[in-house]
Design an enzyme around this catalytic site. Sequence first.
Site, mmCIF file in Angstrom:
data_model
loop_
_atom_site.group_PDB
_atom_site.id
_atom_site.type_symbol
_atom_site.label_atom_id
_atom_site.label_comp_id
_atom_site.label_asym_id
_atom_site.label_seq_id
_atom_site.Cartn_x
_atom_site.Cartn_y
_atom_site.Cartn_z
ATOM 1 C CE1 TYR A 142 -26.789 47.511 47.683
ATOM 2 C CE2 TYR A 142 -25.092 48.491 49.049
ATOM 3 C CZ TYR A 142 -25.482 47.544 48.143
ATOM 4 O OH TYR A 142 -24.572 46.628 47.690
ATOM 5 C CE LYS A 191 -36.416 39.251 37.241
ATOM 6 N NZ LYS A 191 -35.951 38.232 36.277
ATOM 7 C CG ASP A 247 -22.834 45.311 45.474
ATOM 8 O OD1 ASP A 247 -21.634 45.657 45.517
ATOM 9 O OD2 ASP A 247 -23.309 44.413 46.200
ATOM 10 C CG ASP A 251 -18.047 42.225 43.190
ATOM 11 O OD1 ASP A 251 -17.773 43.444 43.197
ATOM 12 O OD2 ASP A 251 -17.888 41.481 44.175
HETATM 13 C C1 IPM Z 1 -19.072 47.942 46.962
HETATM 14 C C2 IPM Z 1 -19.164 47.137 48.240
HETATM 15 C C3 IPM Z 1 -20.109 47.843 49.199
HETATM 16 C C4 IPM Z 1 -21.473 47.920 48.527
HETATM 17 C C5 IPM Z 1 -20.215 47.177 50.578
HETATM 18 C C6 IPM Z 1 -18.867 47.017 51.236
HETATM 19 C C7 IPM Z 1 -21.175 47.904 51.473
HETATM 20 O O1 IPM Z 1 -19.565 45.836 47.952
HETATM 21 O O2 IPM Z 1 -18.664 49.119 47.036
HETATM 22 O O3 IPM Z 1 -19.386 47.406 45.905
HETATM 23 O O4 IPM Z 1 -22.240 46.961 48.577
HETATM 24 O O5 IPM Z 1 -21.764 48.957 47.940
HETATM 25 MG MG MG Z 2 -19.672 45.384 45.881
#
Ligand code: IPM
Ligand code: MG
Length: 356
Positions: A142, A191, A247, A251
């Site tokens: 990032y 990984k 990240d 999700d």
């Molecule tokens: C999260 C989001 C952010 C990230 C984006 C919006 C930049 O997906 O907080 O998980 O990737 O960190």
């Molecule tokens: Mg995210």
Amino acid sequence: MEYQIALIRGDGIGPEIVDSAVRVLGKVGEKYGHTFRCTPYLAGGCAIDETGVPLPEETVAACKAADSVLLGAVGGPKWDQNPAGLRPEKALLGLRAAMGLYTNLRPAKLYPALAGDCPLRPDIVANGFDMVIVRELTGGIYFGERGRREGKYGPEAYDTEAYSVMEVERIARVAFETARKRRRHVTSIDKANVLETSRLWRETVHRVAADYPDVTCTDMLVDNAAMQLVRNPAQFDVVVTSNMFGDILSDEASQITGSIGMLPSSSLGDGTRGLYEPIHGSAPDIAGQDKANPIATILSAAMMLRYSFSLGEEAAAIEAAVDRVLNAGWRTSDIAGEGAAAIGCTAMTDKIIGEL
Ligand code: IPM
Ligand code: MG
């Protein structure tokens, strides 16, 4: 006590859900004798519209001066075509970096009342699951060097991942400390069969693990972890991983809880000042319609009370109120299931306040 909270209401459903959390904080303050002074600042798409930049200097300064920050969500289709520096997401990444928030805690658990929304087979989640993902938040790909250049096949783009020993060590310590307050198991995800950063990650985590003989530690490759999360989520207690893997996996973890609208998060650095936000996005499709689920933001406010202000009892009171409202059968549309009646953001907030 009096606490100064910087609010970043943001875009889409952001304002509605932040306002809900502020109302809940007001009730907690009244009940326990605290004052939460909440001041809104601009960041994200709305800041681009009003000031020309996603993260105004004033906002950064205010967030660094506050006791903590509560954020709704930023972004939306309106700004999707903007160049990289003028995207709403830049506000989030900029704040994380400016405030030194390298620890992102993302708890994911199955609420018994919502078990019916879990997309996994009932036998897989028969005993529920309850994990916390500890995501490194200010390093890795990032924040690595990126750009465009002429490559072997013509124009190409590149992003680079770098991790220092220091960065891995400090996030690993957070994971082991977190595990000590839970079921004492850390799964470190990398990984290492391919990436050099992951090999350094693994070596470093093992070194830190030696300081925590009371906590067990397992390595897991990220592709396997993605599979294990849907095969047997109950095996996870504390998961520690890099910015990018965290990240993606968070999700996935949120989806198996039934709704991304339920999951809070905290981002912390070395001090007690943090940034608290739901892990979901700005949901522009339902913005302004009083349909959003405010629970993730309300639970994020609870995390703020616990981690930034050491108000554990107050935090637990909010969490218990949410449990009771869910157990009583109240649902916003994202968790109502097919055809079931749902209440709106305001009504859900009223119910939670009522339980407090
Ligand atoms: C999260 C989001 C952010 C990230 C984006 C919006 C930049 O997906 O907080 O998980 O990737 O960190
Ligand atoms: Mg995210």
